[in-house]
Write a protein that holds these residues in place. Structure first.
Motif, PDB file in Angstrom:
ATOM      1  N   GLU A  84       0.799  -1.221   0.000  1.00 30.50           N
ATOM      2  CA  GLU A  84       0.000   0.000   0.000  1.00 30.50           C
ATOM      3  C   GLU A  84       0.833   1.273   0.000  1.00 30.50           C
ATOM      4  O   GLU A  84       0.463   2.267  -0.627  1.00 30.50           O
ATOM      5  N   GLN A  85       1.971   1.271   0.701  1.00 30.70           N
ATOM      6  CA  GLN A  85       2.752   2.492   0.813  1.00 30.70           C
ATOM      7  C   GLN A  85       3.715   2.707  -0.345  1.00 30.70           C
ATOM      8  O   GLN A  85       4.207   3.813  -0.541  1.00 30.70           O
ATOM      9  N   GLN A  86       4.023   1.658  -1.090  1.00 27.04           N
ATOM     10  CA  GLN A  86       4.965   1.762  -2.198  1.00 27.04           C
ATOM     11  C   GLN A  86       4.395   0.994  -3.386  1.00 27.04           C
ATOM     12  O   GLN A  86       4.827  -0.117  -3.690  1.00 27.04           O
ATOM     13  N   SER A  87       3.417   1.572  -4.057  1.00 32.68           N
ATOM     14  CA  SER A  87       2.721   0.822  -5.100  1.00 32.68           C
ATOM     15  C   SER A  87       2.106   1.759  -6.136  1.00 32.68           C
ATOM     16  O   SER A  87       2.055   2.977  -5.969  1.00 32.68           O
ATOM     17  N   LEU A  88       1.630   1.161  -7.235  1.00 34.81           N
ATOM     18  CA  LEU A  88       0.901   1.914  -8.249  1.00 34.81           C
ATOM     19  C   LEU A  88      -0.367   2.529  -7.669  1.00 34.81           C
ATOM     20  O   LEU A  88      -0.774   3.625  -8.058  1.00 34.81           O
ATOM     21  N   LYS A  89      -0.966   1.822  -6.719  1.00 28.97           N
ATOM     22  CA  LYS A  89      -2.167   2.334  -6.072  1.00 28.97           C
ATOM     23  C   LYS A  89      -1.868   3.656  -5.374  1.00 28.97           C
ATOM     24  O   LYS A  89      -2.672   4.593  -5.417  1.00 28.97           O
ATOM     25  N   SER A 257      10.443  -1.914 -12.288  1.00 30.82           N
ATOM     26  CA  SER A 257      10.306  -1.986 -13.741  1.00 30.82           C
ATOM     27  C   SER A 257       9.026  -2.724 -14.118  1.00 30.82           C
ATOM     28  O   SER A 257       8.281  -2.301 -15.016  1.00 30.82           O
ATOM     29  N   GLY A 258       8.761  -3.819 -13.417  1.00 31.15           N
ATOM     30  CA  GLY A 258       7.573  -4.615 -13.709  1.00 31.15           C
ATOM     31  C   GLY A 258       6.286  -3.859 -13.475  1.00 31.15           C
ATOM     32  O   GLY A 258       5.310  -4.022 -14.221  1.00 31.15           O
ATOM     33  N   GLU A 259       6.260  -3.033 -12.442  1.00 31.00           N
ATOM     34  CA  GLU A 259       5.060  -2.249 -12.160  1.00 31.00           C
ATOM     35  C   GLU A 259       4.815  -1.202 -13.236  1.00 31.00           C
ATOM     36  O   GLU A 259       3.660  -0.938 -13.609  1.00 31.00           O
TER      37      GLU A 259
END
Length: 279
Positions: A84-89, A257-259
C-alpha cells in the motif's frame, strides 16, 4: 501473486507472512485478562497432539515500513504495508490530489538504466526510444519531469573513489564494502551488526543521491519524487528514516520496472502505440 523483495523478504498473497522464520515481536500485542496463576498448561494426547488449557488472545497492531527495517524477524503481510505504501495504487492516489492537479505539487520521475533496459525489452524498443516514449506517456498523466539517474550514478562512483582515497590516507578501515544494495544493508545490520558496519561505504546509493538532487533543485516547490528501480528492496531503502531531510523523504515512492510495464500495458496496451502520437 508472488513478490520477491530479497533473499530475506518475500511476499506471497495477503494472508502469508514475510520470512525469515524468526518470530516477530511486532505484529501482535498480548491482550491478557488478569489471572491468578501464571503460564499455560499444555498436555500431550495419545496421538501426539497438544491440548492447551488456556490460550492467550492476540491483537493485531499496525506496522510500518520503518518497523520492517528495524525488525530482526518478520511481519505479517496481512498488514499489506509493503504494497500500500509503495505501489501503483499509491501513485494513482497522489495524482488525484488537488495540489497535483493545480500544479502546486510537482510529481517528478527518475528512471534507472536497468529499468529502462527492462522496459525496452518488454516492448521491443531501443533504450533511447523507451525513455522518450515513456516520458511522453508519463507527461500525459500529469508527471512534471522525467529524468534518468545517470548523473547520480556518476556522482556515486566519484564519491566512492574519494572515500577510498580518504581511507588510504587515514589507514582504514579496510576493505571498503558497498552499501548501494538495500537488501545487503538490511542483512548486514540485522545479522552482522558492529562486525561489518564499520567497513561499509558511507556513500549513498544513486537512488538517494538522485532524490537529494531533485529535492534540492526544486527546494522552493512541493515535490513528490518517484524512482523507477529494478529491485523491490529499493522500496525499503526509500522508506528508511535515514533519508528524510527537513521532514521530506528524498524519494517518496519507488516503483519497479515490472510495475511500470504493468501500468503501460493496462492503459495503452503497448508502449509502441506512443510512437503514433506527436512527440
Amino acid at each position: 501473486m508472488e513478490v520477491s523483495m530479497s533473499g530475506a523478504l518475500k511476499l506471497i498473497g495477503i494472508d502469508d507472512y514475510i520470512t525469515p522464520a524468526q518470530d516477530c515481536i511486532k505484529p501482535f500485542e498480548p491482550n491478557k485478562p488478569p489471572v491468578k496463576r501464571r503460564g499455560i498448561i499444555a498436555l500431550e494426547n495419545d496421538d501426539g497432539t497438544l491440548d492447551i488449557s488456556k490460550q492467550t488472545e492476540l491483537k493485531p497492531v499496525d506496522i510500518s515500513l520503518s518497523d520492517c527495517l528495524a525488525c530482526s524477524g518478520c511481519i505479517t503481510s496481512a498488514e499489506s504495508v509493503l504494497v500500500e505504501q509503495q505501489s501503483l495504487k499509491e501513485l494513482e492516489k497522489v495524482l488525484q490530489y488537488d495540489t497535483v492537479k493545480n500544479g502546486e505539487c510537482l510529481v517528478i520521475f527518475s528512471v534507472s538504466l536497468p529499468s529502462l533496459t527492462s522496459i525496452s525489452t518488454a516492448f521491443d524498443l531501443s533504450i533511447e526510444d523507451s525513455f522518450k516514449h515513456l516520458s511522453k506517456f508519463l507527461n500525459q498523466r500529469g508527471i512534471y519531469k522525467v529524468f534518468t539517474v545517470t548523473t547520480a550514478n556518476d556522482l556515486s562512483l566519484i564519491q566512492t573513489g574519494l572515500e577510498f582515497e580518504r581511507r588510504i590516507r587515514d589507514g582504514g578501515p579496510f576493505p571498503v564494502i558497498t552499501s548501494a544494495c538495500p537488501g545487503w544493508v538490511c542483512y548486514a545490520e540485522k545479522t552482522q551488526g558492529d562486525f561489518i558496519i564499520p567497513y561499509m561505504s558511507r556513500v549513498k546509493s544513486s537512488q538517494q543521491i538522485q532524490g537529494s538532487l531533485i529535492k534540492s533543485r526544486w527546494r522552493d516547490k512541493s515535490i513528490y519524487h518517484v524512482a523507477v528501480m529494478p529491485c523491490y528492496d529499493k522500496k525499503l531503502e526509500a522508506s528508511r528514516p535515514d533519508f528524510i531531510s527537513d521532514g521530506s523523504r528524498e524519494v517518496d515512492l519507488v516503483l519497479t520496472s515490472g510495475e511500470i510495464v504493468e501500468m503501460i500495458k493496462k492503459e495503452v496496451g503497448n508502449l509502441n502505440l506512443i510512437l503514433q502520437m506527436k512527440l
